[in-house]
Design a protein around this motif. Structure first.
Motif, PDB file in Angstrom:
ATOM      1  N   TYR A  94      -0.952  19.436 -37.933  1.00  0.00           N
ATOM      2  CA  TYR A  94       1.267  19.561 -37.562  1.00  0.00           C
ATOM      3  C   TYR A  94       1.170  20.141 -38.285  1.00  0.00           C
ATOM      4  O   TYR A  94       2.273  21.022 -37.465  1.00  0.00           O
ATOM      5  N   HIS A 152      -5.129  12.165 -34.696  1.00  0.00           N
ATOM      6  CA  HIS A 152      -4.454  12.661 -33.755  1.00  0.00           C
ATOM      7  C   HIS A 152      -4.120  13.937 -35.172  1.00  0.00           C
ATOM      8  O   HIS A 152      -4.052  13.831 -36.303  1.00  0.00           O
ATOM      9  N   LYS A 195      -1.143  14.493 -37.433  1.00  0.00           N
ATOM     10  CA  LYS A 195      -1.469  14.165 -38.999  1.00  0.00           C
ATOM     11  C   LYS A 195      -1.856  13.896 -39.322  1.00  0.00           C
ATOM     12  O   LYS A 195      -1.926  13.251 -40.287  1.00  0.00           O
ATOM     13  N   LEU A 229       7.364  19.604 -30.913  1.00  0.00           N
ATOM     14  CA  LEU A 229       5.904  19.099 -31.401  1.00  0.00           C
ATOM     15  C   LEU A 229       6.403  16.979 -31.453  1.00  0.00           C
ATOM     16  O   LEU A 229       5.721  16.574 -31.231  1.00  0.00           O
ATOM     17  N   GLU A 230       7.837  17.013 -31.865  1.00  0.00           N
ATOM     18  CA  GLU A 230       8.396  15.759 -32.167  1.00  0.00           C
ATOM     19  C   GLU A 230       8.811  15.434 -30.501  1.00  0.00           C
ATOM     20  O   GLU A 230       8.399  13.879 -30.173  1.00  0.00           O
ATOM     21  N   ARG A 253       5.125  14.891 -29.054  1.00  0.00           N
ATOM     22  CA  ARG A 253       4.641  13.590 -29.801  1.00  0.00           C
ATOM     23  C   ARG A 253       5.446  12.655 -28.697  1.00  0.00           C
ATOM     24  O   ARG A 253       4.309  11.517 -28.646  1.00  0.00           O
ATOM     25  N   LYS A 254       6.854  12.413 -29.034  1.00  0.00           N
ATOM     26  CA  LYS A 254       7.040  11.550 -27.984  1.00  0.00           C
ATOM     27  C   LYS A 254       7.097  10.782 -26.811  1.00  0.00           C
ATOM     28  O   LYS A 254       6.429   9.957 -26.238  1.00  0.00           O
ATOM     29  N   TYR A 304       4.334  11.548 -25.475  1.00  0.00           N
ATOM     30  CA  TYR A 304       2.519  11.842 -25.400  1.00  0.00           C
ATOM     31  C   TYR A 304       2.994   9.566 -25.617  1.00  0.00           C
ATOM     32  O   TYR A 304       2.210   9.175 -24.983  1.00  0.00           O
ATOM     33  N   GLN A 305       3.382   9.596 -26.712  1.00  0.00           N
ATOM     34  CA  GLN A 305       3.570   8.082 -26.789  1.00  0.00           C
ATOM     35  C   GLN A 305       3.762   7.176 -25.688  1.00  0.00           C
ATOM     36  O   GLN A 305       3.543   6.213 -25.026  1.00  0.00           O
TER      37      GLN A 305
END
Length: 222
Positions: A111, A146, A148, A201-202, A205-206, A208-209
């Protein structure tokens, strides 16, 4: 580290770090918040359930502290016991009521590599693949792999979070990450890495969640 050394280290952690440390978790889907940590402790990283601290930049061990109400400590200790010694995984040196003392792994997370424009060579992906195969051979079920949770140490890869390796069922996260690496990162960014903004990136990430939750819900409905 022998038993007496482990007990001494645990007592030191409980007197020098934990009494003044303030961490909390607002959501199991977001990294925990470290409100205060005593000097000279250094925050190495945060996950959705725990944060990792080192006493100095040269320390060969770290302390992983779980936020109140977040599960997984006992399970993570059991995973390390089953893994034994492997270069791509840490080792558990001690267990407390809300913390683990772990051998320190060096490197920068994938990350942060994306944030800083540091190349991620294919050898990192290969190392992680080999490590996960080793874990499966030990009867574990690697999950939650992942950006991180993976370190890049000058082209060598390691896995820093094994807390979910006792859970059952498939986990597509690492498979999906490898596809993005092979189809997008390797042909477009490996030779000419750029710094990707944190908001991007955030957002990924969200997003994909949300996709993962939709997958789980469809599986339950079926």
């Amino acid at each position: 580290m022998n038993h007496d050394e482990s007990r001494s280290l645990a007592a030191w952690v409980e007197s020098k770090l934990l009494p003044d440390l303030i961490i909390y978790s607002d959501s199991p889907d977001d990294p925990i918040v470290v409100k205060y940590m005593p000097e000279p402790w250094i925050l190495l990283g945060t996950g959705n359930y725990a944060a990792v601290f080192a006493n100095s930049h040269d320390s060969e061990w770290v302390v992983k502290v779980y936020a109140e109400g977040r599960p997984g400590l006992t399970e993570e200790a059991e995973v390390y016991h089953k893994l034994g010694i492997h270069p791509a995984f840490s080792e558990c040196l001690g267990v407390g009521h809300n913390y683990l003392i772990l051998r320190r792994l060096r490197g920068i997370t994938l990350y942060d590599c994306l944030l800083k424009g540091i190349p991620i060579p294919p050898s990192v992906i290969s190392d992680v693949d080999a490590a996960l195969a080793y874990a499966r051979a030990k009867g574990l079920n690697p999950r939650d792999i992942h950006g991180k949770n993976i370190l890049n140490d000058n082209g060598r890869g390691s896995v820093v979070d094994v807390s979910d390796f006792l859970l059952e069922g498939p986990d597509r996260l690492w498979r999906d990450m490898k596809r993005v690496y092979q189809w997008v990162y390797r042909p477009l960014l490996l030779k000419w890495p750029i710094r990707l903004p944190a908001f991007l990136l955030e957002g990924l990430r969200k997003g994909y969640q949300r996709i993962r939750k939709q997958r789980r819900n469809r599986s339950i409905d079926l």
